[in-house]
Scaffold this motif. Structure first.
Motif, PDB file in Angstrom:
ATOM      1  N   THR A  27      59.057  18.233  20.247  1.00 10.26           N
ATOM      2  CA  THR A  27      59.375  17.431  19.062  1.00 10.26           C
ATOM      3  C   THR A  27      58.394  16.279  18.972  1.00 10.26           C
ATOM      4  OG1 THR A  27      61.715  18.000  19.223  1.00 10.26           O
ATOM      5  CG2 THR A  27      61.156  16.092  17.880  1.00 10.26           C
ATOM      6  N   VAL A  28      57.788  16.133  17.791  1.00  6.62           N
ATOM      7  CA  VAL A  28      56.720  15.149  17.600  1.00  6.62           C
ATOM      8  C   VAL A  28      57.007  14.318  16.352  1.00  6.62           C
ATOM      9  CG1 VAL A  28      54.247  14.853  17.160  1.00  6.62           C
ATOM     10  CG2 VAL A  28      55.037  16.681  18.697  1.00  6.62           C
ATOM     11  N   GLU A  29      56.644  13.043  16.415  1.00 11.51           N
ATOM     12  CA  GLU A  29      56.750  12.187  15.238  1.00 11.51           C
ATOM     13  C   GLU A  29      55.576  12.513  14.307  1.00 11.51           C
ATOM     14  OE1 GLU A  29      58.016   7.606  14.664  1.00 11.51           O
ATOM     15  OE2 GLU A  29      56.072   7.877  15.654  1.00 11.51           O
ATOM     16  N   VAL A  30      55.889  12.926  13.085  1.00  8.98           N
ATOM     17  CA  VAL A  30      54.851  13.380  12.162  1.00  8.98           C
ATOM     18  C   VAL A  30      54.961  12.627  10.832  1.00  8.98           C
ATOM     19  CG1 VAL A  30      54.666  15.696  13.162  1.00  8.98           C
ATOM     20  CG2 VAL A  30      56.341  15.262  11.351  1.00  8.98           C
ATOM     21  N   LYS A  31      53.979  12.865   9.977  1.00  6.55           N
ATOM     22  CA  LYS A  31      53.975  12.292   8.632  1.00  6.55           C
ATOM     23  C   LYS A  31      54.187  13.403   7.601  1.00  6.55           C
ATOM     24  CE  LYS A  31      50.682   8.538   9.608  1.00  6.55           C
ATOM     25  NZ  LYS A  31      49.373   7.954   9.233  1.00  6.55           N
ATOM     26  N   PHE A  32      54.769  13.010   6.487  1.00  6.14           N
ATOM     27  CA  PHE A  32      54.867  13.961   5.383  1.00  6.14           C
ATOM     28  C   PHE A  32      53.469  14.287   4.881  1.00  6.14           C
ATOM     29  CE2 PHE A  32      59.236  12.222   4.932  1.00  6.14           C
ATOM     30  CZ  PHE A  32      59.939  13.420   4.976  1.00  6.14           C
ATOM     31  N   LYS A  53      60.179  17.412  -0.636  1.00  3.80           N
ATOM     32  CA  LYS A  53      59.907  16.156   0.064  1.00  3.80           C
ATOM     33  C   LYS A  53      60.856  15.049  -0.365  1.00  3.80           C
ATOM     34  CE  LYS A  53      55.072  17.287   0.698  1.00  3.80           C
ATOM     35  NZ  LYS A  53      53.693  17.047   0.228  1.00  3.80           N
ATOM     36  N   ALA A  54      61.279  15.105  -1.641  1.00  3.14           N
ATOM     37  CA  ALA A  54      62.215  14.090  -2.119  1.00  3.14           C
ATOM     38  C   ALA A  54      63.600  14.278  -1.521  1.00  3.14           C
ATOM     39  CB  ALA A  54      62.298  14.141  -3.640  1.00  3.14           C
ATOM     40  N   ASP A  87      62.257  11.579 -10.279  1.00  7.10           N
ATOM     41  CA  ASP A  87      60.956  10.997  -9.949  1.00  7.10           C
ATOM     42  C   ASP A  87      60.008  12.053  -9.376  1.00  7.10           C
ATOM     43  OD1 ASP A  87      61.825   8.538 -10.783  1.00  7.10           O
ATOM     44  OD2 ASP A  87      62.299   7.789  -8.779  1.00  7.10           O
ATOM     45  N   ALA A  88      60.533  12.899  -8.498  1.00  7.66           N
ATOM     46  CA  ALA A  88      59.693  13.925  -7.864  1.00  7.66           C
ATOM     47  C   ALA A  88      59.145  14.909  -8.891  1.00  7.66           C
ATOM     48  CB  ALA A  88      60.503  14.668  -6.803  1.00  7.66           C
ATOM     49  N   LEU A  89      59.931  15.213  -9.907  1.00  8.74           N
ATOM     50  CA  LEU A  89      59.525  16.201 -10.910  1.00  8.74           C
ATOM     51  C   LEU A  89      58.970  15.548 -12.172  1.00  8.74           C
ATOM     52  CD1 LEU A  89      62.445  18.772 -10.507  1.00  8.74           C
ATOM     53  CD2 LEU A  89      60.167  18.810  -9.473  1.00  8.74           C
TER      54      LEU A  89
END
Length: 368
Positions: free
Chosen positions: A61-66, A79-80, A134-136
């Motif tokens: 398990t790793v800390e990642v970014k979107f 993602k939203a 907002d996402a769409l």
């Protein structure tokens, strides 16, 4: 930043590992791969056992970014929503993959975001649908519901975000306006709408027996240059939209709206039309007889919409034309068929097509 399950491999094997995950449909593109010293962490959807690969690997398990914003609207939606569902796999799988856009209103399928788990998420996140909008890149969110089982086939769209559902939709150089929660708009009929725009009907008087918001009426008035359209419509909300669209498109002087049941209004128009549109599903048969009478004595053209089983289309066409000839004969008209055409608009259900039968009639006196 979120913690995500990742496949860790030596940097030199990063591309081979990435391709292997893509081939197996395990790479989670929601997140960006991350370098950790001499290793590359590739986000994965779930734990995986890679047999037969030539590179060393492990799972952690790793800390990642979107990942950066995607032009893919489904990825933006994903993602939203992910932060609000704690990456719940079951809910992730039920996130809608398709929807309809009307102006700045997004309409999701009737089963979207339904069920106890989604209700809990929405309760916890009061701005849930605002994030989706907002996402769409939309202002309003709605959810489709089954069309009402009434004579008017009323829309029952549920508005989930926004103050009202009035939309303005541009199509083929003209504009339709309507309240999406009160009347239906069928995007799937676009080919038939455009066909009506190109029909050879210049100077004709036309009756639209099921005018709705003006799907076909506007195309005929704006593009086919008909002389006048008598629009029959029973739904007050559709009439409001039809009147608005006529003014918006500058053709209000060429349309007369006849409110009420077309079984009544069509009979008041007997002998007046060169052409009658019968655009009602699943069947327009109830209006065939008054539609025949509404054509001028020398004949004219009917556009008959129907849902028909694929294997019955040919026989249905023959039966329908004969019924119309019988209606004509019963009204004292000695007509013959001078041309006919069958248009397959779209699949309505398995084995059932929405078709339009164009039939042109002429009296014996005018056939020559």
């Amino acid at each position: 930043m979120p913690m995500q399950l990742c496949l860790l491999v030596p940097l030199a094997d990063g591309e081979a590992a990435r391709q292997a995950l893509i081939d197996l449909d395990f790479l989670d593109k929601t997140f960006t791969p991350k370098r950790l010293g001499d290793e590359l962490a590739l986000p994965i959807q779930e734990a995986i056992i890679l047999d037969g690969v030539e590179f060393v690997h492990r799972i952690d398990t790793v800390e990642v970014k979107f990942a950066p914003p995607s032009i893919d609207p489904h990825n933006r939606l994903l993602k939203a929503i992910l932060p609000m569902i704690d990456s719940n796999k079951e809910l992730m799988q039920s996130i809608p993959k398709k929807w309809e856009r009307l102006d700045d209103l997004i309409l999701f399928p009737k089963d979207a975001f339904q069920g106890d788990n989604w209700s809990l998420v929405i309760h916890r996140n009061k701005d849930f649908f605002e994030h989706i909008a907002d996402a769409l890149k939309a202002q309003r969110i709605g959810r489709q519901q089954p069309i009402a089982d009434d004579q008017m086939r009323s829309s029952q769209v549920e508005l989930l975000h926004g103050n009202d559902a009035w939309v303005e939709v541009k199509d083929n150089g003209l504009t339709y306006g309507f309240d999406a929660t009160k009347v239906m708009y069928s995007s799937g009929n676009v080919t038939e709408r455009h066909r009506m725009a190109s029909v050879d009907a210049r100077g004709e008087v036309v009756i639209d027996a099921y005018a709705g918001i003006g799907y076909y009426t506007m195309q005929l008035l704006v593009h086919a240059n008909v002389k006048h359209v008598h629009a029959c419509e029973i739904n007050p909300n559709s009439i409001k939209a039809l009147d608005w669209s006529a003014k918006k498109n500058g053709v209000e002087s060429k349309i007369t709206i006849h409110p009420g049941d077309n079984q009544v209004t069509l009979r008041k128009l007997e002998g007046s039309a060169n052409r009658v549109l019968l655009g009602y599903l699943p069947s327009s048969e109830a209006a065939w007889e008054p539609a025949v009478r509404a054509l001028k004595a020398e004949g004219g053209t009917l556009h008959i919409h129907m849902n028909v089983e694929e294997e019955r289309i040919e026989s249905w066409s023959e039966e329908t034309m004969q019924k119309c000839l019988d209606f004509a004969e019963n009204s004292g008209r000695n007509w013959s068929i001078v041309s006919h055409h069958l248009e397959k608009v779209k699949w309505y259900a398995p084995r059932i097509r929405h078709v339009v039968l164009d039939v042109s009639f002429s009296s014996s006196n005018s056939a020559s």
